[in-house]
Motif scaffolding. Structure first.
Motif, mmCIF file in Angstrom:
data_model
loop_
_atom_site.group_PDB
_atom_site.id
_atom_site.type_symbol
_atom_site.label_atom_id
_atom_site.label_comp_id
_atom_site.label_asym_id
_atom_site.label_seq_id
_atom_site.Cartn_x
_atom_site.Cartn_y
_atom_site.Cartn_z
ATOM 1 N N LEU A 55 0.829 -1.203 0.000
ATOM 2 C CA LEU A 55 0.000 0.000 0.000
ATOM 3 C C LEU A 55 0.861 1.250 0.000
ATOM 4 O O LEU A 55 0.576 2.218 -0.721
ATOM 5 N N LYS A 56 1.924 1.236 0.787
ATOM 6 C CA LYS A 56 2.820 2.402 0.819
ATOM 7 C C LYS A 56 3.447 2.650 -0.554
ATOM 8 O O LYS A 56 3.550 3.801 -1.005
ATOM 9 N N ASN A 57 3.856 1.595 -1.232
ATOM 10 C CA ASN A 57 4.446 1.752 -2.562
ATOM 11 C C ASN A 57 3.444 2.350 -3.549
ATOM 12 O O ASN A 57 3.804 3.208 -4.372
ATOM 13 N N ILE A 58 2.189 1.913 -3.465
ATOM 14 C CA ILE A 58 1.156 2.446 -4.358
ATOM 15 C C ILE A 58 0.932 3.931 -4.092
ATOM 16 O O ILE A 58 0.845 4.750 -5.022
ATOM 17 N N LEU A 59 0.861 4.294 -2.821
ATOM 18 C CA LEU A 59 0.626 5.702 -2.473
ATOM 19 C C LEU A 59 1.834 6.568 -2.836
ATOM 20 O O LEU A 59 1.663 7.715 -3.289
ATOM 21 N N ASP A 60 3.033 6.043 -2.631
ATOM 22 C CA ASP A 60 4.238 6.799 -3.037
ATOM 23 C C ASP A 60 4.220 7.070 -4.537
ATOM 24 O O ASP A 60 4.538 8.181 -4.983
ATOM 25 N N GLU A 61 3.854 6.054 -5.301
ATOM 26 C CA GLU A 61 3.802 6.232 -6.756
ATOM 27 C C GLU A 61 2.720 7.235 -7.144
ATOM 28 O O GLU A 61 2.917 8.072 -8.039
ATOM 29 N N ALA A 62 1.579 7.158 -6.463
ATOM 30 C CA ALA A 62 0.491 8.101 -6.751
ATOM 31 C C ALA A 62 0.909 9.532 -6.430
ATOM 32 O O ALA A 62 0.510 10.480 -7.123
ATOM 33 N N GLY A 63 1.730 9.687 -5.381
ATOM 34 C CA GLY A 63 2.186 11.023 -5.014
ATOM 35 C C GLY A 63 3.091 11.657 -6.048
ATOM 36 O O GLY A 63 3.282 12.881 -6.050
ATOM 37 N N ASN A 64 3.632 10.852 -6.940
ATOM 38 C CA ASN A 64 4.525 11.362 -7.988
ATOM 39 C C ASN A 64 3.795 11.698 -9.287
ATOM 40 O O ASN A 64 4.439 12.156 -10.245
#
Length: 255
Positions: A55-64
């Motif tokens: 989930l953290k990886n998905i949100l980090d990617e979305a933040g970019n």
């Protein structure tokens, strides 16, 4: 501290609601009530899932992806492939094989079609992922901080989550409701116990009847074994005649 749920709601302006309404052919009032319900339900599921590296990886990617600067295209149904993919990944990670349960519960609660809810979810998922991703990437929130803040404001959005969805995902349940969710599978499988019990009773009845028949069979066999052999009448008559002749011969002997 910024309120996550209220901030998400303010992102969907009346102009965006109107745009989504015309795209989905649903009334603006239904869109206005359904979008916050989707936001609230996804936040509830995030709390249920907890902190996970995926989930953290998905949100980090979305933040970019600068999703929040492109809300018009997303609400109009023309997100970029990356924006759509991150929304799909986010939604799939949270719901897994319960996506149908999610959309059906919201559709029934808000009185909109399932097709409209599915399309609204495809709009809302990248927006909420982008918003939360900004908190992680640009405001230096950690996942524990994010979850703590969502937990702190759950009373503000809990009533937006349909009750059927709460039961399906086991979120924000009272102790009594939680017990019902656990017990339901047992009730569904109760017929198996009845079937096993009936089979055991039938086996017991068969054994009992077999035990009742067994002594009678043994007794019959015993009677057959000890019965005397039949007397041969012809042989008996011959023996009797021989005995009579011998007696007569004895009587004819001279003194």
């Amino acid at each position: 501290m910024e309120q996550i749920f209220n901030s998400l709601k303010t992102l969907i302006t009346p102009e965006l609601v109107s745009l989504a309404s015309s795209k989905l052919e649903e009334s603006e009032s239904k869109i206005s009530s359904t979008v916050p319900s989707i936001f609230a339900s996804l936040l509830g599921v995030i709390l249920k899932k907890g902190n996970s590296p995926q989930l953290k990886n998905i949100l980090d990617e979305a933040g970019n992806l600068n999703i929040l600067s492109d809300l018009g295209a997303i609400c109009g149904g023309t997100p970029t492939p990356d924006q759509q993919k991150i929304g799909d990944d986010f939604f799939q990670h949270l719901l897994g094989d319960k996506t149908t349960d999610f959309t059906n519960a919201i559709a029934a609660d808000k009185g909109v079609t399932k097709v409209a809810v599915n399309r609204l979810v495809s709009i809302v998922a990248p927006i909420i992922a982008g918003f939360l991703g900004n908190k992680l990437k640009h405001e230096n929130w950690s996942m524990p901080t994010l979850l703590k803040n969502i937990e702190a404001e759950k009373d503000q959005f809990i009533n937006w989550i349909p009750s059927d969805l709460k039961k399906s995902f086991g979120i924000f349940l009272s102790p009594g409701q939680a017990n019902n969710v656990v017990e339901n599978p047992k009730k569904k499988n109760g017929w198996i116990m009845w079937l096993i019990l009936i089979l055991l009773l039938l086996l017991l009845l068969f054994w009992w009847r077999s035990c009742r028949n067994m002594p009678a069979t043994v007794e019959q066999e015993s009677v057959t074994m000890i019965s005397p052999a039949p007397i041969d009448n012809a042989a008996n008559t011959t023996n009797q005649a021989t005995a009579n002749n011998e007696s007569a011969a004895v009587l004819e002997l001279p003194n």
